[in-house]
Design a protein around this motif. Structure first.
Motif, short mmCIF file in Angstrom:
data_model
loop_
_atom_site.label_atom_id
_atom_site.label_comp_id
_atom_site.label_asym_id
_atom_site.label_seq_id
_atom_site.Cartn_x
_atom_site.Cartn_y
_atom_site.Cartn_z
N ARG A 207 0.62 -1.11 0.00
CA ARG A 207 -0.16 -0.10 0.06
C ARG A 207 0.88 1.18 -0.04
O ARG A 207 1.85 1.18 0.46
CB ARG A 207 -0.74 0.04 1.28
N TYR A 208 0.47 2.20 -0.74
CA TYR A 208 0.91 3.68 -0.55
C TYR A 208 0.31 4.44 0.61
O TYR A 208 -1.03 4.52 0.43
CB TYR A 208 0.62 4.36 -1.85
N ALA A 209 1.33 5.05 1.56
CA ALA A 209 0.61 6.17 2.37
C ALA A 209 -0.81 5.59 3.05
O ALA A 209 -1.80 6.41 3.16
CB ALA A 209 0.28 7.53 1.79
N GLY A 224 -5.27 3.96 2.10
CA GLY A 224 -3.98 4.22 1.18
C GLY A 224 -4.24 3.91 -0.09
O GLY A 224 -5.64 3.86 -0.58
N SER A 225 -3.19 3.87 -0.99
CA SER A 225 -3.60 3.40 -2.33
C SER A 225 -3.14 2.18 -2.70
O SER A 225 -2.18 1.63 -2.36
CB SER A 225 -2.69 4.73 -3.44
N LYS A 226 -3.71 1.28 -3.84
CA LYS A 226 -3.28 0.17 -4.24
C LYS A 226 -1.96 0.24 -5.03
O LYS A 226 -1.26 1.14 -5.10
CB LYS A 226 -4.50 -0.47 -4.97
N GLU A 227 -1.68 -1.02 -5.44
CA GLU A 227 -0.28 -1.26 -6.04
C GLU A 227 0.00 -0.18 -7.22
O GLU A 227 1.18 0.27 -7.57
CB GLU A 227 -0.09 -2.49 -6.38
N GLY A 261 -8.06 5.81 0.30
CA GLY A 261 -7.02 6.82 -0.23
C GLY A 261 -6.04 7.09 0.55
O GLY A 261 -5.94 6.59 1.63
N PRO A 262 -4.81 7.64 0.16
CA PRO A 262 -3.70 7.99 0.89
C PRO A 262 -3.63 9.46 1.71
O PRO A 262 -4.55 10.13 1.66
CB PRO A 262 -2.68 7.79 -0.23
N GLU A 280 -8.31 10.81 -2.83
CA GLU A 280 -8.59 9.83 -3.95
C GLU A 280 -7.78 10.00 -5.05
O GLU A 280 -7.99 11.01 -5.68
CB GLU A 280 -10.07 9.55 -4.07
N GLY A 281 -6.94 8.85 -5.44
CA GLY A 281 -6.03 9.23 -6.66
C GLY A 281 -4.72 9.65 -6.45
O GLY A 281 -4.44 10.40 -5.29
#
Length: 423
Positions: A207-209, A224-227, A261-262, A280-281
């Protein structure tokens, strides 16, 4: 009745017609000038320009492509001038800020954890092509930097999730490498007394953040954000930990977060788990780029606040005064209030550029009410925040281009502090 005739008559006739024509031209010019002045003084004059351009092109008028491009650029500049460049700023008192010793390196998307009088500052971008892989330590007692030490080579360099129990610091997932490279599922724990690192079980997915916090004996990781770095994740996992050790071999699934979301603040206060702001994004790696060069994607910044309590159900709390993201390490708890410093908000409505935040927000946990308690020396995102002996500190991040331009420019390592009064 007199009659025009001959050469003299024709000449007089032409003179009269010329005078009438000149008078008509003068009246038309005066009318157009008045209309132009009226439009320019109107708060909606930019909309009139839009309409004029669309009408000219749509009506089949002779309009060359380069003229459209030129006029469109001029129109955009005029609209920008018509809007206040600091349109997103909320009126707030100007706090008295003092600049302290600068960090050893500038950082963007780094992480920070405070334990007593020490602020541990981790990783982050130095530039888009270079990421840090070490920890710097700021001592609030004597306001100095020192005690640098390395991170594990396999540990993420940005977009980390992080939490502490007062001695051990748990570092979760994040992006490995510069530009927009992929995330890792690897997790680590630091013993701040011995400066030794150990492994934790990997996340089910990188995950990101993600929003990360210790709550009721478990390390919680949410969203977080996916791959792909862009798609919001809703998953929520937890792992039982104690004294820097995992008590389980695998992460447990928990109730998903309502909005993924991150770049969110994640706080435990009054034995409740709160997740604040975010987006988101995010940027994605350009397809086929050998260096994972970043490519912009649409982002939606939001002001949502969610809380998890004894019922283990997410509840919505009052929203932030405005959408705010890039605040995962930009908060502290002061006198039963959550203080949030800087961040990013919605993009500029005309230029579509990122807009940085220059306000200091307070969420009073007694009455569940938001307020704006001050202004920063400049707008900045991904601040790393500490609080000690009545002083609110922030360091690092990416600051604005100036008082009249809220878009991001320089990555900095400066450290500032202010006294928080009347909280």
């Amino acid at each position: 009745m007199a009659r025009f005739g001959g050469k003299n008559g024709s000449r007089k006739y032409l003179i009269v017609l010329s005078c009438i024509a000149l008078l008509g031209i003068a009246l038309v010019a005066d009318f157009l000038w008045a209309s132009s002045s009226s439009s320019a003084s109107s708060p909606y004059w930019s909309s009139n320009l839009d309409l004029s351009l669309e009408t000219a092109v749509g009506s089949g008028a002779s309009y060359k492509p380069e003229q459209v491009k030129k006029n469109s650029k001029a129109k955009k500049e005029q609209i920008s001038e018509g809007l206040n460049a600091t349109f997103a700023d909320i009126p707030a008192p100007q706090l008295i800020w003092e600049e302290m010793a600068e960090a050893p390196v500038p950082r963007l998307d780094g992480a920070a954890i405070q334990i007593k009088d020490l602020l541990y500052v981790f990783a982050g971008y130095g530039t888009i092509d270079y990421v840090h892989s070490h920890v710097d330590v700021y001592n609030f007692s004597d306001n100095t930097w020192g005690g640098r030490f390395d991170m594990p080579k396999e540990m993420a360099h940005s977009h980390l999730g992080m939490a502490t129990d007062g001695r051990y610091i748990y570092a979760v997932t994040g992006q490995y490498g510069p530009q927009c490279r992929g995330p890792t599922a690897r997790n680590f724990v630091l013993d701040t007394q011995t400066k030794e690192w150990d492994d934790l079980p990997p996340l089910p997915f990188p995950r990101y953040a993600p929003a990360t916090q210790l709550w009721r004996g478990r390390l919680h990781v949410m969203g977080g954000s996916k791959e792909d770095r862009h798609e919001p994740a809703l998953e929520h996992w937890s792992l039982a930990v104690r004294d820097g050790k995992a008590l389980e071999k695998e992460w447990r699934s928990e109730v998903p977060i309502p909005r993924g979301g991150p770049h969110r603040a994640c706080v435990v206060a009054n034995d409740k788990l709160l997740v604040i702001g975010g987006q988101e994004g995010d940027f994605m790696a350009k397809p086929g780029s050998p260096i994972f060069k970043c490519a912009r994607r649409n982002e939606v910044v939001y002001s949502d606040v969610y809380m998890l309590d004894d019922e283990l159900k997410w509840k919505e709390l009052p929203r932030m005064p405005k959408p705010d993201s890039h605040i995962e390490f930009a908060w502290k708890i002061v006198n039963n209030s959550i203080i949030i410093v800087g961040g990013t908000t919605e993009k500029h409505p005309v230029t579509k550029k990122m807009v940085l935040v220059g306000e200091v927000f307070q969420f009073n946990l007694d009455i569940l009410k938001w307020s704006v308690v001050g202004r920063m020396p400049f707008r900045i995102k991904t601040t790393l925040v500490g609080f000690y002996d009545g002083w609110l500190y922030f360091t690092s991040g990416q600051r604005d281009k100036g008082p009249n331009n809220p878009s991001p420019k320089k990555v900095v390592g400066s450290m500032w502090r202010t006294k928080l009064l009347h909280l």
